[in-house]
Scaffold this active site. Structure first.
Site, short mmCIF file in Angstrom:
data_model
loop_
_atom_site.label_atom_id
_atom_site.label_comp_id
_atom_site.label_asym_id
_atom_site.label_seq_id
_atom_site.Cartn_x
_atom_site.Cartn_y
_atom_site.Cartn_z
N SER A 117 55.43 37.02 15.99
CA SER A 117 56.53 36.20 16.52
C SER A 117 57.66 37.06 17.07
O SER A 117 57.95 38.14 16.54
CB SER A 117 57.08 35.34 15.37
OG SER A 117 58.34 34.80 15.73
N TYR A 172 59.66 34.05 22.82
CA TYR A 172 60.63 32.98 23.10
C TYR A 172 61.34 33.37 24.37
O TYR A 172 61.71 34.53 24.56
CB TYR A 172 61.60 32.82 21.93
CG TYR A 172 61.04 31.99 20.80
CD1 TYR A 172 60.57 30.71 21.04
CD2 TYR A 172 60.97 32.47 19.50
CE1 TYR A 172 60.04 29.94 20.01
CE2 TYR A 172 60.45 31.71 18.46
CZ TYR A 172 59.98 30.43 18.74
OH TYR A 172 59.46 29.67 17.72
N THR A 216 55.94 30.69 24.21
CA THR A 216 56.04 29.39 23.55
C THR A 216 56.94 28.46 24.36
O THR A 216 58.09 28.79 24.63
CB THR A 216 56.59 29.57 22.12
OG1 THR A 216 55.67 30.39 21.41
CG2 THR A 216 56.73 28.24 21.40
N LYS A 256 51.74 28.90 25.19
CA LYS A 256 51.55 28.28 23.86
C LYS A 256 52.39 27.00 23.80
O LYS A 256 53.61 27.05 23.96
CB LYS A 256 52.01 29.25 22.76
CG LYS A 256 51.89 28.70 21.35
CD LYS A 256 52.21 29.79 20.32
CE LYS A 256 51.98 29.34 18.89
NZ LYS A 256 53.08 28.57 18.31
N HIS A 281 53.59 23.46 17.70
CA HIS A 281 54.45 24.25 16.83
C HIS A 281 54.27 23.83 15.36
O HIS A 281 55.20 23.87 14.56
CB HIS A 281 55.92 24.10 17.24
CG HIS A 281 56.71 25.37 17.18
ND1 HIS A 281 57.08 26.07 18.28
CD2 HIS A 281 57.20 26.07 16.14
CE1 HIS A 281 57.78 27.14 17.94
NE2 HIS A 281 57.86 27.16 16.62
C1 LIG Z 1 57.69 28.56 9.27
C2 LIG Z 1 57.10 28.57 10.65
C3 LIG Z 1 57.64 29.41 11.60
C4 LIG Z 1 57.09 29.44 12.88
N1 LIG Z 1 57.58 30.33 13.79
C5 LIG Z 1 57.04 30.36 15.03
C6 LIG Z 1 57.50 31.30 15.99
O1 LIG Z 1 58.37 32.12 15.70
N2 LIG Z 1 56.96 31.24 17.23
C7 LIG Z 1 55.99 30.33 17.57
O2 LIG Z 1 55.54 30.30 18.72
N3 LIG Z 1 55.51 29.46 16.67
C8 LIG Z 1 56.00 29.47 15.41
N4 LIG Z 1 55.49 28.60 14.50
C9 LIG Z 1 54.35 27.74 14.86
C10 LIG Z 1 53.02 28.46 14.56
O3 LIG Z 1 52.81 29.52 15.43
C11 LIG Z 1 51.83 27.51 14.69
O4 LIG Z 1 51.85 26.93 15.96
C12 LIG Z 1 51.78 26.43 13.62
O5 LIG Z 1 52.26 26.91 12.39
C13 LIG Z 1 50.36 25.93 13.45
O6 LIG Z 1 50.32 24.85 12.57
P1 LIG Z 1 49.94 24.99 11.02
O7 LIG Z 1 51.12 25.59 10.34
O8 LIG Z 1 49.68 23.58 10.64
O9 LIG Z 1 48.71 25.85 10.91
C14 LIG Z 1 56.01 28.58 13.21
C15 LIG Z 1 55.46 27.75 12.23
C16 LIG Z 1 55.99 27.75 10.96
C17 LIG Z 1 55.35 26.87 9.92
#
Ligand SMILES: Cc1cc2nc3c(=O)[nH]c(=O)nc-3n(C[C@H](O)[C@H](O)[C@H](O)COP(=O)(O)O)c2cc1C
Length: 407
Positions: free
Chosen positions: A152, A175, A201, A280, A304
């Site tokens: 990330s 981002y 993203t 994404k 997300h």
């Molecule tokens: C706590 C948390 C932080 C996240 N931070 C980012 C991030 O910094 N950048 C991003 O593109 N997606 C982020 N995501 C989304 C994840 O990349 C991913 O799309 C998502 O967690 C997938 O779903 P799942 O948690 O049900 O497996 C985050 C998700 C969570 C749960």
């Protein structure tokens, strides 16, 4: 639980949230193991987890409430978060017989990256809030199991150190920011660090309403200025300037996303880098077509993890739309709600080339650090292998829509 044990747990939770304090403790990086998954069965190890939900329960016992809320939250009423998971229940697997399944090969290659299996580590920001091993622990687990690791923009460790720990090219999640020169600096640094893919993203253009996170923050009375800015009213918000990717960058007025961006940005991004560009957060057929037209090298169906818009639609329901829009021209990646190897199988059968996990590996990390992440990968790969055996699919290529039936 007696008072001594309760106080001890409270203390451990406090320390867990305080990088400076916990780093100096005798058990150092492994505080979660010392605290056990709770003090009741403190001898448990990552190997005792039978499915990813055991690791969720173990992590919940040690991660402080505000940080737990950050991890678990969706938006509004968490409807999309739940839809992501329940969408998998709308499909069943079609068993096939008398196919020689003595050798199952679930290795694959996507955008030039060889992967032991199609299970990828999706980007999660702020991993230090869950365990001191943070991104480095995840990278070591990804290295041990040879799975693709997407880091990330909001990583807790330093990108170059994570790349060294992974020992193979990372993919970098971007981002977009509201200042193009900052975006360019991030992208160029990622390229210098050896990343081969930039996954931009696009599902969070202008804020979100994380109600569950806000509720759990109220249960947590700690003030932690190591990672948060605290205003005059005592409200905390993340401190972007403290994030490692922004070291040396003037973050005055910087927003992590930019609501005014349009498709032209993809060309700008392609001009900035030789990394392959994945978008994404694509969920609609028209956007999949536009992504191809604007030169994307791949798209990722993602909402997300139900943390952006309360669409009420699981990503698995969007996947066929996006696959149709792309029409085989570029790979379609996927994440959201994957908790079982059978979920991985279903996403592959509906046209995904690889499948990301978010919260499951974060649970593993929160409970046991690197060992927990490795355990999550082992569990999902075992379950995937068994799904392939049952469906008579010996390779990832042999997994197809004919392996599924509407439940
Ligand atoms: C706590 C948390 C932080 C996240 N931070 C980012 C991030 O910094 N950048 C991003 O593109 N997606 C982020 N995501 C989304 C994840 O990349 C991913 O799309 C998502 O967690 C997938 O779903 P799942 O948690 O049900 O497996 C985050 C998700 C969570 C749960």
């Amino acid at each position: 639980m007696n008072n001594v044990m309760r106080n001890r747990r409270t203390l451990l939770r406090f320390l867990a949230a305080s990088p400076l304090l916990s780093a100096s403790l005798p058990w150092g990086r492994g505080f979660a193991a010392e605290a056990g998954p709770g003090t009741v069965d403190r001898e448990a190890t990552a190997a005792d987890a039978l499915d990813v939900f055991d690791l969720e329960a173990a992590a919940k016992r040690i991660v402080p409430p505000a940080h737990w809320g950050y991890l678990q939250s969706g938006v509004d009423g968490d409807v999309t978060l739940r839809a992501n998971q329940s969408a998998f229940g709308h499909w069943g697997l079609r068993p096939r017989r008398f196919i020689d399944v003595s050798r199952i090969d679930y290795s694959t290659e996507v955008l030039g990256a060889k992967m032991a299996s199609p299970v990828m580590i999706s980007p999660i920001g702020g991993l230090r809030s869950l365990h001191l091993e943070a991104d480095i622990g995840v990278a070591k687990a990804a290295r041990a199991k040879n799975q693709q690791h997407i880091v990330s923009t909001q990583m807790s460790d330093v990108l170059e150190d994570i790349a060294t720990a992974r020992g193979a090219p990372l993919w970098f999640q971007l981002y977009t920011t509201n200042r193009i020169e900052v975006t360019r600096a991030l992208v160029q640094r990622a390229q210098r660090a050896g990343c081969t893919v930039v996954a931009v993203t696009v599902d969070l253009p202008a804020g979100r309403n994380t109600v569950t996170a806000a509720r759990l923050r109220r249960e947590d009375t700690r003030q932690c200025s190591n990672c948060h800015l605290v205003d005059a009213n005592g409200n905390q918000r993340p401190n972007t300037a403290a994030k490692t990717m922004f070291a040396g960058i003037n973050t005055e007025g910087l927003g992590l996303t930019s609501p005014s961006l349009t498709w032209d940005f993809i060309k700008q991004l392609k001009d900035m880098t030789t990394m392959k560009v994945v978008i994404k957060g694509i969920e609609a057929r028209e956007d999949a077509e536009l992504a191809v037209q604007h030169g994307a090298d791949g798209v990722m169906v993602s909402n997300h993890g139900g943390r952006a818009m309360e669409s009420g639609r699981g990503t698995l329901e969007s996947l066929p739309d996006v696959v149709a829009g792309v029409a085989g021209r570029i790979p379609v990646l996927f994440d959201g709600g994957v908790r079982r190897g059978t979920d991985v199988f279903k996403a592959l059968a509906l046209g995904a080339s690889a499948v990301g996990i978010g919260r499951p590996y974060a649970w593993g990390l929160g409970a046991y650090g690197q060992a927990g992440v490795e355990r999550v990968l082992d569990i999902l790969n075992l379950e995937l292998r068994l799904a392939m055996v049952g469906a008579g699919a010996r390779t990832v290529k042999e997994i197809s829509a004919t392996s599924l039936v509407k439940a």
